[in-house]
Structures are given as structure tokens and as C-alpha cells.
Design a protein around this motif. Structure first.
Motif, PDB file in Angstrom:
ATOM      1  N   ASP A  10       0.245  -4.444  -3.702  1.00 60.17           N
ATOM      2  CA  ASP A  10      -0.990  -3.669  -3.833  1.00 60.17           C
ATOM      3  C   ASP A  10      -0.697  -2.206  -4.146  1.00 60.17           C
ATOM      4  O   ASP A  10      -1.201  -1.280  -3.495  1.00 60.17           O
ATOM      5  CB  ASP A  10      -1.835  -3.755  -2.553  1.00 60.17           C
ATOM      6  N   ALA A  11       0.148  -1.987  -5.137  1.00 61.09           N
ATOM      7  CA  ALA A  11       0.494  -0.622  -5.527  1.00 61.09           C
ATOM      8  C   ALA A  11      -0.764   0.153  -5.913  1.00 61.09           C
ATOM      9  O   ALA A  11      -1.668  -0.372  -6.566  1.00 61.09           O
ATOM     10  CB  ALA A  11       1.482  -0.636  -6.692  1.00 61.09           C
ATOM     11  N   ALA A  12      -0.825   1.405  -5.491  1.00 61.31           N
ATOM     12  CA  ALA A  12      -1.918   2.280  -5.893  1.00 61.31           C
ATOM     13  C   ALA A  12      -1.731   2.672  -7.355  1.00 61.31           C
ATOM     14  O   ALA A  12      -0.608   2.977  -7.786  1.00 61.31           O
ATOM     15  CB  ALA A  12      -1.944   3.519  -5.012  1.00 61.31           C
ATOM     16  N   LEU A  13      -2.809   2.669  -8.118  1.00 64.18           N
ATOM     17  CA  LEU A  13      -2.772   3.030  -9.533  1.00 64.18           C
ATOM     18  C   LEU A  13      -3.534   4.337  -9.714  1.00 64.18           C
ATOM     19  O   LEU A  13      -4.724   4.414  -9.389  1.00 64.18           O
ATOM     20  CB  LEU A  13      -3.387   1.922 -10.390  1.00 64.18           C
ATOM     21  N   VAL A  14      -2.852   5.349 -10.223  1.00 62.49           N
ATOM     22  CA  VAL A  14      -3.454   6.669 -10.350  1.00 62.49           C
ATOM     23  C   VAL A  14      -3.277   7.194 -11.769  1.00 62.49           C
ATOM     24  O   VAL A  14      -2.621   6.564 -12.606  1.00 62.49           O
ATOM     25  CB  VAL A  14      -2.844   7.652  -9.323  1.00 62.49           C
TER      26      VAL A  14
ATOM     27  N   GLY B 135       0.894  12.433  -2.971  1.00 62.62           N
ATOM     28  CA  GLY B 135       0.857  11.319  -2.039  1.00 62.62           C
ATOM     29  C   GLY B 135       2.207  11.037  -1.414  1.00 62.62           C
ATOM     30  O   GLY B 135       2.307  10.689  -0.230  1.00 62.62           O
ATOM     31  N   LEU B 136       3.273  11.206  -2.177  1.00 63.16           N
ATOM     32  CA  LEU B 136       4.627  11.026  -1.643  1.00 63.16           C
ATOM     33  C   LEU B 136       4.960  12.122  -0.636  1.00 63.16           C
ATOM     34  O   LEU B 136       5.588  11.870   0.399  1.00 63.16           O
ATOM     35  CB  LEU B 136       5.644  11.042  -2.785  1.00 63.16           C
ATOM     36  N   ALA B 137       4.537  13.337  -0.907  1.00 66.48           N
ATOM     37  CA  ALA B 137       4.834  14.448  -0.009  1.00 66.48           C
ATOM     38  C   ALA B 137       4.140  14.290   1.337  1.00 66.48           C
ATOM     39  O   ALA B 137       4.696  14.638   2.385  1.00 66.48           O
ATOM     40  CB  ALA B 137       4.435  15.771  -0.659  1.00 66.48           C
ATOM     41  N   THR B 138       2.915  13.769   1.342  1.00 67.85           N
ATOM     42  CA  THR B 138       2.184  13.598   2.603  1.00 67.85           C
ATOM     43  C   THR B 138       2.636  12.372   3.377  1.00 67.85           C
ATOM     44  O   THR B 138       2.323  12.228   4.553  1.00 67.85           O
ATOM     45  CB  THR B 138       0.675  13.474   2.343  1.00 67.85           C
ATOM     46  N   GLY B 139       3.361  11.468   2.721  1.00 63.13           N
ATOM     47  CA  GLY B 139       3.776  10.240   3.381  1.00 63.13           C
ATOM     48  C   GLY B 139       2.825   9.081   3.161  1.00 63.13           C
ATOM     49  O   GLY B 139       3.068   7.973   3.655  1.00 63.13           O
TER      50      GLY B 139
ATOM     51  N   GLY C 243       0.777  -1.225   0.000  1.00 63.08           N
ATOM     52  CA  GLY C 243       0.000   0.000   0.000  1.00 63.08           C
ATOM     53  C   GLY C 243       0.810   1.276   0.000  1.00 63.08           C
ATOM     54  O   GLY C 243       0.246   2.375   0.018  1.00 63.08           O
ATOM     55  N   ARG C 244       2.143   1.155  -0.041  1.00 61.91           N
ATOM     56  CA  ARG C 244       3.018   2.325   0.049  1.00 61.91           C
ATOM     57  C   ARG C 244       3.666   2.700  -1.280  1.00 61.91           C
ATOM     58  O   ARG C 244       4.504   3.599  -1.325  1.00 61.91           O
ATOM     59  CB  ARG C 244       4.139   2.047   1.066  1.00 61.91           C
ATOM     60  N   VAL C 245       3.311   2.023  -2.348  1.00 62.65           N
ATOM     61  CA  VAL C 245       3.915   2.254  -3.662  1.00 62.65           C
ATOM     62  C   VAL C 245       2.822   2.771  -4.596  1.00 62.65           C
ATOM     63  O   VAL C 245       1.664   2.351  -4.509  1.00 62.65           O
ATOM     64  CB  VAL C 245       4.545   0.959  -4.217  1.00 62.65           C
ATOM     65  N   VAL C 246       3.182   3.670  -5.483  1.00 56.73           N
ATOM     66  CA  VAL C 246       2.206   4.246  -6.401  1.00 56.73           C
ATOM     67  C   VAL C 246       2.809   4.329  -7.796  1.00 56.73           C
ATOM     68  O   VAL C 246       4.018   4.546  -7.970  1.00 56.73           O
ATOM     69  CB  VAL C 246       1.754   5.643  -5.914  1.00 56.73           C
ATOM     70  N   THR C 247       1.975   4.140  -8.803  1.00 56.08           N
ATOM     71  CA  THR C 247       2.411   4.265 -10.198  1.00 56.08           C
ATOM     72  C   THR C 247       1.204   4.614 -11.053  1.00 56.08           C
ATOM     73  O   THR C 247       0.066   4.719 -10.563  1.00 56.08           O
ATOM     74  CB  THR C 247       3.082   2.974 -10.688  1.00 56.08           C
ATOM     75  N   TYR C 248       1.429   4.794 -12.331  1.00 50.27           N
ATOM     76  CA  TYR C 248       0.344   5.087 -13.258  1.00 50.27           C
ATOM     77  C   TYR C 248      -0.562   3.874 -13.451  1.00 50.27           C
ATOM     78  O   TYR C 248      -0.093   2.729 -13.461  1.00 50.27           O
ATOM     79  CB  TYR C 248       0.888   5.458 -14.633  1.00 50.27           C
ATOM     80  N   ASP C 249      -1.843   4.147 -13.652  1.00 49.73           N
ATOM     81  CA  ASP C 249      -2.778   3.133 -14.126  1.00 49.73           C
ATOM     82  C   ASP C 249      -2.747   3.192 -15.651  1.00 49.73           C
ATOM     83  O   ASP C 249      -3.238   4.151 -16.247  1.00 49.73           O
ATOM     84  CB  ASP C 249      -4.181   3.444 -13.609  1.00 49.73           C
ATOM     85  N   PRO C 250      -2.182   2.185 -16.309  1.00 47.58           N
ATOM     86  CA  PRO C 250      -2.055   2.277 -17.769  1.00 47.58           C
ATOM     87  C   PRO C 250      -3.388   2.233 -18.503  1.00 47.58           C
ATOM     88  O   PRO C 250      -3.460   2.631 -19.669  1.00 47.58           O
ATOM     89  CB  PRO C 250      -1.187   1.062 -18.120  1.00 47.58           C
ATOM     90  N   ALA C 251      -4.438   1.767 -17.829  1.00 48.90           N
ATOM     91  CA  ALA C 251      -5.754   1.743 -18.468  1.00 48.90           C
ATOM     92  C   ALA C 251      -6.422   3.109 -18.441  1.00 48.90           C
ATOM     93  O   ALA C 251      -7.313   3.372 -19.252  1.00 48.90           O
ATOM     94  CB  ALA C 251      -6.647   0.715 -17.781  1.00 48.90           C
ATOM     95  N   ALA C 252      -6.008   3.976 -17.523  1.00 47.92           N
ATOM     96  CA  ALA C 252      -6.643   5.277 -17.380  1.00 47.92           C
ATOM     97  C   ALA C 252      -5.728   6.427 -17.754  1.00 47.92           C
ATOM     98  O   ALA C 252      -6.193   7.556 -17.918  1.00 47.92           O
ATOM     99  CB  ALA C 252      -7.123   5.469 -15.935  1.00 47.92           C
ATOM    100  N   SER C 253      -4.434   6.158 -17.886  1.00 48.55           N
ATOM    101  CA  SER C 253      -3.458   7.215 -18.143  1.00 48.55           C
ATOM    102  C   SER C 253      -2.745   6.986 -19.460  1.00 48.55           C
ATOM    103  O   SER C 253      -2.162   5.925 -19.680  1.00 48.55           O
ATOM    104  CB  SER C 253      -2.430   7.255 -16.996  1.00 48.55           C
ATOM    105  N   GLY C 254      -2.777   7.990 -20.317  1.00 43.12           N
ATOM    106  CA  GLY C 254      -2.045   7.880 -21.570  1.00 43.12           C
ATOM    107  C   GLY C 254      -0.554   7.773 -21.350  1.00 43.12           C
ATOM    108  O   GLY C 254       0.134   7.016 -22.031  1.00 43.12           O
TER     109      GLY C 254
END
Length: 383
Positions: free
Chosen positions: A221-225, A234-238, A183-194
Motif C-alpha cells: 500500500d505504498a503512498a503515491l504522491v 514524509g521521510l523526515a517526519t517518520g 503504509g511506510r513506503v512512498v513513490t511518485y504517482d505516475p498518473a499525476a506526476s510527469g
């Protein structure tokens, strides 16, 4: 200028893909700079007007427009900041009251499509002729920035898990510390992001271990944004500790106010994206348009990009931070600029898109945590 029917269809089908190529939250905005001279200039030139449509936030482009106008006081500038989809659609609509002289966008496939379909005119100038062949298509479409795709993590991550300098390091950390990083990792959602989709296509081609990395992202369980902005905030807030595949130019700007963040251009391989610009074939102010594009390609204009914005420079004479030369001296062949050529059109192919997204989802979900054992929501703390 009436767009062919197939262009209207492409624009319709591309909606979701294109709308996320920018940072997000990028409402239409304008900048207007009246000519600095009311009458003809000292060399006898009459005042002219320049209309620019671009997907580049006004705080980033404003210093460049002001610098250009100081050198060209006879030109009135009308700048419209649009989403990448709006840049594309507005250009193809071709309404006289919205027609652009210069078009700039980070949506590389769509810029290439427009140039390839004959909507750009050649620029015949010394700067254009000297521009690196890898950074242009013919003399009609030009890369004006050099923007690596980066990994960003909170500095205290290195203390707990070790520094991350490459994709291989990232994969190792995700596999070794899966529970701690859940839950602490984030990356692009390739289905929603060009952007995320474009990077996925390139990495699947470049790296034999790419699908292992996708599986490892699923395992934690990486967050997809949809945008780099969401990742940075999200990285800045921790909330997140590690961000994967962020647009480096925006990360550099953001990190100036957030020294707790470490930006890494991966040393094993680093994708590089560009903002592409062209002079419209039917530009109403072609002379002013050619002068502006020539400015962006000149050593002076590129130096202004490097000094006044977080966007990296391409000009061969420049070696400052963020320049192509500086990054090549440090990383060499690890830098992988996205080619400006027919391969860009593959990202617009529906069948290819469907195939890649199906595999991406399968690999990500195959390794994801079972639904009956959900992870606890992360607290807003450091590692």
C-alpha cells in the motif's frame, strides 16, 4: 512568434503531466541583477540585458547568476522561475514582454520538442563543440546537469531490514517484510506526476523486473504522491521509511539538514535526468544569451554548479562529488542517463501514456491489500 495550433493543443493536453515535473510549491518568482557597470566596460562593450526563464528554484540558481555576473559585469539579468508547464507555455505564447533569451527546464521531452521544432539557435563555441555528444542534441540543446534518480530511506531501516543498495534489494525487502512496511513506503504517482510517468517509461524499458516492483509497491500500500518534496518531508517526519524514485539533486540538498536520511544511487541501474538549456532562436539579446550558456558549459561554470548547488556536473574535467565522472567511476554502466533524442517525444504520445498507466494501475492494484481489510494508519515512529 505565433505558436502553431498543434503546440497549443500539446500544451493543453500536457497540463497535468507537466505541472508536477518540478518539486511542486514552486510559485513564480523573479531575480533581477542590474548591470554592475553604468556605462561601457573597459573593453568598450555596451551594457546588455539577459532574460532567463527556467524551472529551477531561485535559491539554487542565485549563486550561479551572481558568479556569472561577476565575470560579465556589463550584463543585466532578469530571471523568472516558473513551473515547467509555465516555461513551455510562456515560451510558445511569445509575448514581447515575456520573451526569454535562454530557456532551462527539467521537462526533457518538452525542451526537446521546442528544439526539434526549430525554436533553438546553435551555439558555436569551443565549450559547445567539446560538449559530450550524449549530453546534447546537435549544438542547440544542452544538458547542463547530471541528476540521478535515487532511493531514500531512514537510516534505522537498515538496522531492522538491512541496507538497500539496489532495486533488487528494495524488491526483496518489500516482498519479505510486506506487513511491517505497509503504509511506510512512498513513490511518485505516475498518473499525476510527469516525473513519475517519465521514470516509469524508462524503467519499464530497462528492467525486466520492473513490473514485479510495481506489484510489490501495491502489496505494501505504498503512498503515491506528486512531488519529491512530499516524499522527503514524509521521510523526515517518520511517516514514511522508504522513498522510491526521488530526484537526487533535491534529496542531496534536503539531507544536509536531515542526517537521519540515507540517499542511495542504486547500484544495479540508476536513471539520470538532466536540465536542458537552449538559446532561443528569436532571442532579443543573443550575445548575452550565448555568453550565459557558454558559461554553463565551461569548466568554471560547471565547477560552480558542483560547488554552489546540489546539481550534478557533466564537464569531462570534473571529478568531484555528484559529478558524472565520479558516479561513472563508482557505478559504471549501471548509470542510465535518459537519452536526448527522438525517444523523448514518445512521452508526449497520448496512446503510449494511456497504455503504460493502465498497466501500472493494474499491476499496483492487483497486489494491493483487499478493500475489506484496510491497514491501520501508520504512527509517526521509526521502524
Amino acid at each position: 512568434m505565433t505558436p502553431p495550433r498543434n503546440h497549443r493543443l500539446v500544451a493543453l493536453l500536457a497540463g497535468i503531466l507537466l505541472s508536477s515535473l518540478s518539486l511542486g510549491v514552486m510559485a513564480q518568482a523573479r531575480l533581477h541583477y542590474p548591470a554592475l557597470h553604468d556605462g561601457p566596460t573597459q573593453d568598450g562593450r555596451a551594457n546588455s540585458r539577459l532574460v532567463i526563464h527556467a524551472a529551477l528554484d531561485t535559491p539554487l540558481i542565485a549563486p550561479l547568476l551572481e558568479d556569472f555576473q561577476r565575470r560579465n559585469p556589463d550584463i543585466e539579468i532578469d530571471y523568472r522561475n516558473l513551473s515547467t508547464l509555465a516555461v513551455y507555455r510562456t515560451f510558445l505564447d511569445g509575448r514581447d514582454d515575456q520573451r526569454a533569451d535562454v530557456v532551462m527546464s527539467s521537462a526533457m521531452p518538452w525542451q526537446y520538442r521546442l528544439a526539434n521544432d526549430g525554436y533553438a539557435q546553435p551555439l558555436d563555441s569551443a565549450a559547445a563543440r567539446a560538449w559530450p555528444a550524449w549530453a546534447r542534441w546537435r549544438h542547440e540543446l544542452f544538458a547542463i546537469t547530471f541528476e540521478p534518480v535515487v532511493i531514500v530511506y531512514r537510516r534505522d531501516v537498515a538496522e531492522h531490514f538491512g541496507a538497500i543498495d539496489s532495486h533488487a534489494d528494495l524488491l526483496e525487502r518489500l516482498e519479505r517484510h510486506a506487513e511491517a512496511l505497509r503504509g511506510r513506503v512512498v513513490t511518485y504517482d505516475p498518473a499525476a506526476s510527469g516525473a513519475g510517468y517519465s521514470y516509469a517509461i524508462e524503467e519499464a524499458r530497462l528492467s525486466p523486473r520492473y513490473w514485479e516492483l510495481v506489484a510489490a509497491l501495491g502489496r505494501v500500500d505504498a503512498a503515491l504522491v506528486g512531488t519529491t518534496r512530499e516524499m522527503l518531508e514524509g521521510l523526515a517526519t517518520g511517516r514514511y521509511w522508504i522513498g522510491y524514485n526521488l530526484l537526487g539533486s533535491y534529496a542531496r540538498e534536503f539531507a544536509r539538514e536531515h542526517p537521519e536520511l540515507e540517499i542511495v544511487v542504486p547500484e544495479d541501474y540508476a536513471l539520470v535526468t538532466h536540465r536542458l538549456a537552449f538559446v532561443a532562436r528569436d532571442a532579443r539579446h543573443p550575445h548575452a544569451a550565448r555568453r550565459f550558456l557558454d558559461y554553463l558549459l565551461s569548466e568554471h561554470g560547471q565547477r560552480a554548479i558542483g560547488e554552489l548547488t546540489p546539481l550534478g556536473t557533466i564537464h569531462p574535467a570534473l571529478h568531484g562529488p555528484g559529478s558524472a565522472n565520479a558516479l561513472r567511476e563508482r557505478l559504471g554502466d549501471a548509470l542510465r542517463p535518459i537519452d536526448i533524442g527522438p525517444g523523448l517525444l514518445a512521452t508526449l504520445d497520448d496512446l503510449k501514456r494511456e497504455a503504460l498507466l493502465s498497466r501500472w494501475t493494474r499491476e499496483f492494484q492487483r497486489a494491493a491489500q483487499p478493500a475489506d481489510t484496510p491497514a491501520a494508519p501508520p504512527s509517526e515512529t521509526s521502524p
